[in-house]
Design an enzyme around this catalytic site. Sequence first.
Site, short mmCIF file in Angstrom:
data_model
loop_
_atom_site.label_atom_id
_atom_site.label_comp_id
_atom_site.label_asym_id
_atom_site.label_seq_id
_atom_site.Cartn_x
_atom_site.Cartn_y
_atom_site.Cartn_z
N GLY A 180 -0.89 9.82 -6.94
CA GLY A 180 0.29 9.75 -6.08
C GLY A 180 1.32 10.80 -6.44
O GLY A 180 2.51 10.51 -6.55
N TYR B 52 2.97 -7.87 -2.30
CA TYR B 52 3.39 -6.70 -3.09
C TYR B 52 3.74 -7.14 -4.51
O TYR B 52 3.27 -6.56 -5.49
CB TYR B 52 4.58 -5.99 -2.44
CG TYR B 52 5.06 -4.83 -3.27
CD1 TYR B 52 4.26 -3.69 -3.43
CD2 TYR B 52 6.28 -4.86 -3.95
CE1 TYR B 52 4.68 -2.62 -4.22
CE2 TYR B 52 6.71 -3.79 -4.74
CZ TYR B 52 5.90 -2.68 -4.87
OH TYR B 52 6.31 -1.63 -5.67
N PHE C 256 9.25 5.36 -0.53
CA PHE C 256 8.74 3.99 -0.63
C PHE C 256 9.14 3.12 0.58
O PHE C 256 8.30 2.44 1.18
CB PHE C 256 9.27 3.38 -1.93
CG PHE C 256 8.90 1.95 -2.17
CD1 PHE C 256 7.67 1.62 -2.72
CD2 PHE C 256 9.78 0.92 -1.85
CE1 PHE C 256 7.33 0.28 -2.94
CE2 PHE C 256 9.44 -0.40 -2.07
CZ PHE C 256 8.21 -0.72 -2.62
P1 NDP Z 1 6.41 7.13 -2.50
O1 NDP Z 1 6.02 6.52 -1.20
O2 NDP Z 1 7.49 8.15 -2.51
O3 NDP Z 1 5.10 7.77 -3.19
C1 NDP Z 1 3.91 7.04 -3.24
C2 NDP Z 1 2.77 7.94 -3.69
O4 NDP Z 1 1.58 7.13 -3.74
C3 NDP Z 1 2.51 9.09 -2.76
O5 NDP Z 1 2.25 10.25 -3.50
C4 NDP Z 1 1.25 8.67 -2.01
O6 NDP Z 1 0.45 9.81 -1.71
C5 NDP Z 1 0.54 7.82 -3.07
N1 NDP Z 1 -0.43 6.91 -2.48
C6 NDP Z 1 -0.20 5.84 -1.68
N2 NDP Z 1 -1.38 5.30 -1.29
C7 NDP Z 1 -2.36 6.05 -1.85
C8 NDP Z 1 -3.77 6.02 -1.82
N3 NDP Z 1 -4.44 5.09 -1.11
N4 NDP Z 1 -4.47 6.93 -2.51
C9 NDP Z 1 -3.81 7.88 -3.22
N5 NDP Z 1 -2.48 7.98 -3.31
C10 NDP Z 1 -1.76 7.08 -2.61
O7 NDP Z 1 6.78 5.90 -3.44
P2 NDP Z 1 7.30 5.84 -4.97
O8 NDP Z 1 7.22 7.15 -5.62
O9 NDP Z 1 8.59 5.12 -4.96
O10 NDP Z 1 6.21 4.83 -5.57
C11 NDP Z 1 5.37 5.16 -6.64
C12 NDP Z 1 4.96 3.87 -7.33
O11 NDP Z 1 6.12 3.22 -7.82
C13 NDP Z 1 4.26 2.86 -6.44
O12 NDP Z 1 3.23 2.24 -7.18
C14 NDP Z 1 5.36 1.86 -6.10
O13 NDP Z 1 4.84 0.58 -5.81
C15 NDP Z 1 6.14 1.87 -7.40
N6 NDP Z 1 7.51 1.43 -7.36
C16 NDP Z 1 8.42 1.96 -6.48
C17 NDP Z 1 9.74 1.54 -6.51
C18 NDP Z 1 10.76 2.03 -5.56
O14 NDP Z 1 11.77 1.34 -5.34
N7 NDP Z 1 10.60 3.21 -4.97
C19 NDP Z 1 10.21 0.59 -7.53
C20 NDP Z 1 9.16 0.09 -8.38
C21 NDP Z 1 7.89 0.51 -8.30
P3 NDP Z 1 -0.34 10.07 -0.35
O15 NDP Z 1 0.38 9.33 0.74
O16 NDP Z 1 -0.32 11.54 -0.20
O17 NDP Z 1 -1.72 9.54 -0.63
C1 8X3 Z 2 9.80 -1.56 -5.54
C2 8X3 Z 2 11.07 -2.29 -5.81
O1 8X3 Z 2 12.46 -4.31 -5.13
O2 8X3 Z 2 11.47 -2.99 -3.35
O3 8X3 Z 2 8.77 -2.03 -6.33
O4 8X3 Z 2 10.09 -4.41 -4.70
S1 8X3 Z 2 11.26 -3.56 -4.70
#
Ligand code: NDP
Ligand code: 8X3
Length: 248
Positions: free
Chosen positions: A9, A146, A183
């Site tokens: 990702g 989730y 996200f």
């Molecule tokens: P983004 O949506 O900005 O980035 C998500 C990344 O995951 C992208 O690079 C996307 O790449 C990749 N991805 C999603 N599905 C797939 C797949 N099937 N195969 C390969 N790559 C995939 O979100 P964040 O950076 O915020 O999220 C990153 C992680 O952090 C996630 O696990 C999320 O659950 C977690 N998280 C996020 C929070 C938030 O508030 N933002 C808080 C806590 C945790 P592409 O689409 O090119 O495949």
């Molecule tokens: C992403 C943070 O609060 O949207 O994991 O679940 S929250």
Amino acid sequence: MPKTILITGATAGFGEACARRFAAEGWQLILTGRRAERLEALQAELGEAVRQVIALDVRDREAVHAQLAGLSDIDVLLNNAGLALGLEPAWEVDLDDWETMVDTNVKGVMYCTRAILPGMVERNCGHVINIGSTAGSWPYPGGNVYGGTKAFVQQFSRNLRTDLLGTRVRVTEIDPGMAESEFSQVRFKGDDESAAKVYAGAEALSPADIAEAVFFVANLPGHVNVNAMELMCIDQAWGPLAVHRKEG
Ligand code: NDP
Ligand code: 8X3
């Protein structure tokens, strides 16, 4: 000899920020994600720091094995790829969304870890860093599956540590709270207005904040294992337990 981090990702948000943070400190990067054009753009920007880009869907078990299992010299595996879809109550949710979250956040982490771990154990060195979430510990309305997938990440991380006891392979779970990335655009399926409301009036964590935490745990001395790190922005905290009261 520069160290190598493999980031799932890396095309957006935390993964992209981690790519920049580690590249700036001389690490070699292997960057994965589905959007090949973004991987190529990042490679063009970061130059020789990028050892390889691999367009990869972590839900594809065969592709993950074929592309990653031969990589036997990875110092850090950052299991970051993941997503939330929707905020509907459990009885209204689209079952496809639940399956996509399980396939990505649970099975994707399993597949990538299983592909990379043998090389780490063989070399008796390495670090698996899993991105969980506060949602894995603290429920909220609409978090349903989730939150369940992130609870899996928490328990999987702990259990990996017990399997790996006696080796020099470290495991860390990093649990961010609300952070502004793509996200919420993904969660609300391109509804930018709903996505923006999530962060309105608050100073959310940034992807760079998460990259700082990942960089910190990865660069501690080899005998130090941070099991888990939970981060929230200063504008987020817990609420009271909810009580439903009858009217009148
Ligand atoms: P983004 O949506 O900005 O980035 C998500 C990344 O995951 C992208 O690079 C996307 O790449 C990749 N991805 C999603 N599905 C797939 C797949 N099937 N195969 C390969 N790559 C995939 O979100 P964040 O950076 O915020 O999220 C990153 C992680 O952090 C996630 O696990 C999320 O659950 C977690 N998280 C996020 C929070 C938030 O508030 N933002 C808080 C806590 C945790 P592409 O689409 O090119 O495949
Ligand atoms: C992403 C943070 O609060 O949207 O994991 O679940 S929250």
